[in-house]
Design an enzyme around this catalytic site. Structure first.
Site, PDB file in Angstrom:
ATOM      1  N   MET A 102      -0.075  -3.160  -0.941  1.00 40.94           N
ATOM      2  CA  MET A 102      -0.843  -2.882   0.271  1.00 40.94           C
ATOM      3  C   MET A 102      -0.081  -1.897   1.140  1.00 40.94           C
ATOM      4  SD  MET A 102      -2.079  -6.716   1.320  1.00 40.94           S
ATOM      5  CE  MET A 102      -0.449  -7.442   1.110  1.00 40.94           C
ATOM      6  N   GLY A 189       2.270  -3.744   5.799  1.00 37.19           N
ATOM      7  CA  GLY A 189       2.626  -3.197   4.487  1.00 37.19           C
ATOM      8  C   GLY A 189       3.367  -4.165   3.596  1.00 37.19           C
ATOM      9  N   SER A 190       2.903  -4.395   2.370  1.00 38.96           N
ATOM     10  CA  SER A 190       3.508  -5.427   1.548  1.00 38.96           C
ATOM     11  C   SER A 190       2.892  -5.453   0.156  1.00 38.96           C
ATOM     12  CB  SER A 190       3.337  -6.781   2.242  1.00 38.96           C
ATOM     13  OG  SER A 190       2.021  -6.879   2.771  1.00 38.96           O
ATOM     14  N   ARG A 191       3.007  -6.612  -0.505  1.00 38.02           N
ATOM     15  CA  ARG A 191       2.522  -6.749  -1.880  1.00 38.02           C
ATOM     16  C   ARG A 191       2.174  -8.208  -2.160  1.00 38.02           C
ATOM     17  NH1 ARG A 191       6.479  -5.136  -6.893  1.00 38.02           N
ATOM     18  NH2 ARG A 191       5.883  -6.799  -8.328  1.00 38.02           N
TER      19      ARG A 191
END
Length: 233
Positions: A102, A189-191
């Site tokens: 993301m 922001g990440s995963r």
């Protein structure tokens, strides 16, 4: 229908986790406006961007036994075999892992990929490497849950990234959750990694864009496709 109701329905919902950040951005914008209209407008832009980051639009989720939907908006960054985090107690052997990256412009509210019972919830502090890197799954701050379904156990791991420093969970162990329901959020922001049994039929490919609660990642069922219902949440 009143004008107020019409306006309210036309606006994108904002998740409550964003209220403090939006308030801070508005205060900064007002403070900058005192010194400079130009700086104030930059502050207003920042406040609007912050509000958009925490947007939480409704989703139409396909509901059928065996379907696994995307837990996050973003891009499929990896599809392959990997060992799940040890704290999940999911498996000592490699499982199928589907990773969704993301960026800061995606919706960051995460949704359950399957319907089931939350068997385990585990938080692990860690680093803040680029979430698009493979080793981020092992080294970064993360929050994982195991959802038990009639077909199998599914692991879902929220992973912090370079900017994201706070993972928020909305659920508890022992609770039941429906596919497409909100279970958490990662800020800025990440995963998200999804762990599934080896041999699961994957319906997406690397580079494909996903919509949380809507995009079908996999099909766990070996039966013939049946009629699929849809639910808005």
């Amino acid at each position: 229908m009143s004008v107020v109701t019409s306006i309210r329905k036309s606006l994108v919902p904002i998740h409550r986790e964003g209220y403090p950040f939006i308030a801070i951005a508005v205060v900064i914008a007002l403070g900058l406006m005192v010194f400079s209209t130009f700086l104030g407008m930059i502050g207003v832009g920042l406040a609007i961007w912050t509000a958009l980051f925490f947007r939480d639009p409704p989703r139409v989720t396909p509901v059928r036994d065996g379907l696994v939907v995307a837990p996050a908006d973003g891009r499929i960054s990896q599809v392959g075999l990997a060992r799940p985090p040890r704290e999940l107690d999911l498996s000592d052997e490699p499982l199928l892992r589907v990773s969704i990256f993301m960026n800061v412009f995606n919706v960051h509210v995460n949704r359950a990929p399957v319907t089931g019972r939350i068997e385990r919830l585990a938080y692990k502090p860690g680093l803040f490497l680029n979430a698009d890197l493979d080793k981020a799954s092992e080294d970064n701050e993360r929050n994982g849950l195991v959802i038990s379904t009639p077909l199998c156990r599914v692991g879902v791991v929220q992973i912090a990234g370079l900017i994201a420093r706070r993972i928020v969970s909305f659920v508890r162990e022992g609770e039941s959750i429906g596919v497409g329901e909100r279970f958490g959020l990662i800020r800025f922001g990440s995963r998200v990694d999804v762990y599934l049994p080896v041999g699961t039929r994957v319906l997406v490919s690397e580079g494909q864009l996903t919509v949380a609660g809507e995009t079908v990642l996999c099909d766990l069922s070996a039966q013939q496709p049946r009629e699929t219902a849809y639910r808005v949440s």
